[in-house]
Write a protein that holds these residues in place. Structure first.
Motif, PDB file in Angstrom:
ATOM      1  N   ILE A   1      32.356  62.806  34.187  1.00 12.35           N
ATOM      2  CA  ILE A   1      30.924  62.679  34.446  1.00 12.35           C
ATOM      3  C   ILE A   1      30.436  61.265  34.153  1.00 12.35           C
ATOM      4  CG2 ILE A   1      28.635  63.465  33.726  1.00 12.35           C
ATOM      5  CD1 ILE A   1      29.997  66.208  33.108  1.00 12.35           C
ATOM      6  N   PHE A   2      30.867  60.672  33.031  1.00 13.44           N
ATOM      7  CA  PHE A   2      30.317  59.400  32.574  1.00 13.44           C
ATOM      8  C   PHE A   2      31.060  58.164  33.065  1.00 13.44           C
ATOM      9  CE2 PHE A   2      28.993  62.206  28.905  1.00 13.44           C
ATOM     10  CZ  PHE A   2      27.686  62.315  29.326  1.00 13.44           C
ATOM     11  N   THR A   3      32.329  58.266  33.414  1.00 13.84           N
ATOM     12  CA  THR A   3      33.095  57.087  33.824  1.00 13.84           C
ATOM     13  C   THR A   3      33.891  57.385  35.085  1.00 13.84           C
ATOM     14  OG1 THR A   3      35.061  57.660  32.534  1.00 13.84           O
ATOM     15  CG2 THR A   3      33.384  56.355  31.424  1.00 13.84           C
ATOM     16  N   GLY A   4      34.344  56.332  35.734  1.00 10.71           N
ATOM     17  CA  GLY A   4      35.144  56.482  36.937  1.00 10.71           C
ATOM     18  C   GLY A   4      36.622  56.402  36.622  1.00 10.71           C
ATOM     19  N   SER A   5      37.448  56.595  37.642  1.00 13.39           N
ATOM     20  CA  SER A   5      38.896  56.522  37.445  1.00 13.39           C
ATOM     21  C   SER A   5      39.397  55.082  37.546  1.00 13.39           C
ATOM     22  CB  SER A   5      39.618  57.397  38.465  1.00 13.39           C
ATOM     23  OG  SER A   5      39.348  56.927  39.766  1.00 13.39           O
ATOM     24  N   ARG A   6      38.535  54.181  37.995  1.00 18.76           N
ATOM     25  CA  ARG A   6      38.881  52.763  38.082  1.00 18.76           C
ATOM     26  C   ARG A   6      37.899  51.954  37.246  1.00 18.76           C
ATOM     27  NH1 ARG A   6      42.241  51.284  42.285  1.00 18.76           N
ATOM     28  NH2 ARG A   6      42.942  53.040  43.527  1.00 18.76           N
ATOM     29  N   GLN A   7      38.377  50.814  36.753  1.00 19.10           N
ATOM     30  CA  GLN A   7      37.535  49.959  35.926  1.00 19.10           C
ATOM     31  C   GLN A   7      37.609  48.533  36.443  1.00 19.10           C
ATOM     32  OE1 GLN A   7      38.419  50.236  31.771  1.00 19.10           O
ATOM     33  NE2 GLN A   7      37.061  48.575  31.210  1.00 19.10           N
ATOM     34  N   ALA A   8      36.482  47.848  36.476  1.00 18.53           N
ATOM     35  CA  ALA A   8      36.428  46.472  36.950  1.00 18.53           C
ATOM     36  C   ALA A   8      37.029  45.534  35.904  1.00 18.53           C
ATOM     37  CB  ALA A   8      34.990  46.074  37.253  1.00 18.53           C
ATOM     38  N   VAL A   9      37.945  44.687  36.354  1.00 15.37           N
ATOM     39  CA  VAL A   9      38.563  43.673  35.504  1.00 15.37           C
ATOM     40  C   VAL A   9      38.386  42.342  36.217  1.00 15.37           C
ATOM     41  CG1 VAL A   9      40.691  42.870  34.425  1.00 15.37           C
ATOM     42  CG2 VAL A   9      40.244  45.322  34.610  1.00 15.37           C
ATOM     43  N   THR A  10      37.891  41.329  35.490  1.00 11.58           N
ATOM     44  CA  THR A  10      37.667  40.000  36.052  1.00 11.58           C
ATOM     45  C   THR A  10      38.787  39.072  35.627  1.00 11.58           C
ATOM     46  OG1 THR A  10      35.279  40.345  36.021  1.00 11.58           O
ATOM     47  CG2 THR A  10      36.049  38.068  36.166  1.00 11.58           C
ATOM     48  N   PHE A  11      39.362  38.377  36.600  1.00 10.08           N
ATOM     49  CA  PHE A  11      40.432  37.416  36.349  1.00 10.08           C
ATOM     50  C   PHE A  11      39.886  36.023  36.590  1.00 10.08           C
ATOM     51  CE2 PHE A  11      42.423  41.306  37.940  1.00 10.08           C
ATOM     52  CZ  PHE A  11      43.263  41.595  36.885  1.00 10.08           C
ATOM     53  N   MET A  12      40.121  35.123  35.637  1.00  6.26           N
ATOM     54  CA  MET A  12      39.720  33.729  35.776  1.00  6.26           C
ATOM     55  C   MET A  12      40.997  32.899  35.867  1.00  6.26           C
ATOM     56  SD  MET A  12      36.390  33.514  33.260  1.00  6.26           S
ATOM     57  CE  MET A  12      37.358  33.280  31.821  1.00  6.26           C
ATOM     58  N   ALA A  13      41.181  32.207  36.995  1.00  8.50           N
ATOM     59  CA  ALA A  13      42.388  31.427  37.257  1.00  8.50           C
ATOM     60  C   ALA A  13      42.062  30.415  38.356  1.00  8.50           C
ATOM     61  CB  ALA A  13      43.531  32.348  37.676  1.00  8.50           C
ATOM     62  N   PRO A  14      42.961  29.466  38.593  1.00  8.22           N
ATOM     63  CA  PRO A  14      42.723  28.508  39.691  1.00  8.22           C
ATOM     64  C   PRO A  14      42.635  29.221  41.038  1.00  8.22           C
ATOM     65  CG  PRO A  14      44.504  27.748  38.254  1.00  8.22           C
ATOM     66  CD  PRO A  14      44.169  29.136  37.826  1.00  8.22           C
ATOM     67  N   ASN A  15      41.827  28.643  41.936  1.00  6.30           N
ATOM     68  CA  ASN A  15      41.695  29.212  43.284  1.00  6.30           C
ATOM     69  C   ASN A  15      43.063  29.331  43.939  1.00  6.30           C
ATOM     70  OD1 ASN A  15      38.946  29.360  43.019  1.00  6.30           O
ATOM     71  ND2 ASN A  15      38.525  27.527  44.209  1.00  6.30           N
ATOM     72  N   GLY A  16      43.304  30.431  44.628  1.00  4.89           N
ATOM     73  CA  GLY A  16      44.573  30.672  45.306  1.00  4.89           C
ATOM     74  C   GLY A  16      45.560  31.480  44.482  1.00  4.89           C
ATOM     75  N   THR A  17      45.211  31.784  43.236  1.00  3.59           N
ATOM     76  CA  THR A  17      46.095  32.591  42.390  1.00  3.59           C
ATOM     77  C   THR A  17      46.052  34.041  42.863  1.00  3.59           C
ATOM     78  OG1 THR A  17      45.668  31.153  40.510  1.00  3.59           O
ATOM     79  CG2 THR A  17      46.581  33.319  40.020  1.00  3.59           C
ATOM     80  N   LYS A  18      47.228  34.632  42.972  1.00  6.39           N
ATOM     81  CA  LYS A  18      47.326  36.038  43.383  1.00  6.39           C
ATOM     82  C   LYS A  18      47.806  36.856  42.195  1.00  6.39           C
ATOM     83  CE  LYS A  18      48.348  34.698  48.086  1.00  6.39           C
ATOM     84  NZ  LYS A  18      49.348  34.616  49.130  1.00  6.39           N
ATOM     85  N   ILE A  19      47.189  38.024  42.001  1.00 11.17           N
ATOM     86  CA  ILE A  19      47.521  38.933  40.909  1.00 11.17           C
ATOM     87  C   ILE A  19      48.303  40.111  41.492  1.00 11.17           C
ATOM     88  CG2 ILE A  19      46.625  40.272  38.978  1.00 11.17           C
ATOM     89  CD1 ILE A  19      45.826  37.295  38.888  1.00 11.17           C
ATOM     90  N   PHE A  20      49.495  40.370  40.924  1.00 12.12           N
ATOM     91  CA  PHE A  20      50.359  41.445  41.396  1.00 12.12           C
ATOM     92  C   PHE A  20      50.637  42.441  40.280  1.00 12.12           C
ATOM     93  CE2 PHE A  20      51.316  37.929  44.190  1.00 12.12           C
ATOM     94  CZ  PHE A  20      51.478  38.521  45.430  1.00 12.12           C
TER      95      PHE A  20
END
Length: 134
Positions: free
Chosen positions: A21-40
């Protein structure tokens, strides 16, 4: 008609829990890195996000019981592994009022949340190989 509505309401109550009821199954995570960095995702090698503008990107990542190993990759830099750590979601304590909710939250992963929602990644430049070295 009343029986159908009552059955639907009862089924909704039985198959829900506090974290559902109170939360979703996914959570927002912010990544700070140089432009063009890909997260896998290290386990599946699936791209989760790519930093395109302003050196940040936010991605919604499915919650899990276990820590998640990720890798940041950018051309000209060494791959940088890092860990998203799991933490207990305190809103699941409301399941004391309805104990089957603990099972639902545990099964869906909503009983947990990502501890570090802002990840600052510092990438190391790759060493250039010179000709004639082995």
């Amino acid at each position: 008609m009343k029986k159908e509505v009552l059955c639907m309401a009862l089924a909704g109550l039985l198959f829900s829990s506090c974290c559902t009821i109170f939360t979703g199954s996914r959570q927002a995570v912010t990544f700070m890195a140089p432009n063009g960095t890909k997260i896998f995702d290290a386990a599946t090698n699936v791209k989760i996000a790519e930093v395109k503008e302003e050196n940040t990107v936010t991605a919604k990542i499915k919650k899990s019981r276990e820590d998640k190993q990720l890798i940041a990759r950018k051309e000209g830099f060494n791959p940088t592994p890092f860990l998203l750590e799991t933490n207990f979601n305190a809103s699941s304590l409301w399941n004391i009022l309805f104990w089957p909710g603990f099972l639902v939250d545990l099964g869906t992963g909503k009983m947990f949340k990502w501890d570090n929602t802002i990840v600052n990644l510092e990438l190391e430049p790759a060493e250039k190989q010179t000709e004639g070295t082995e």
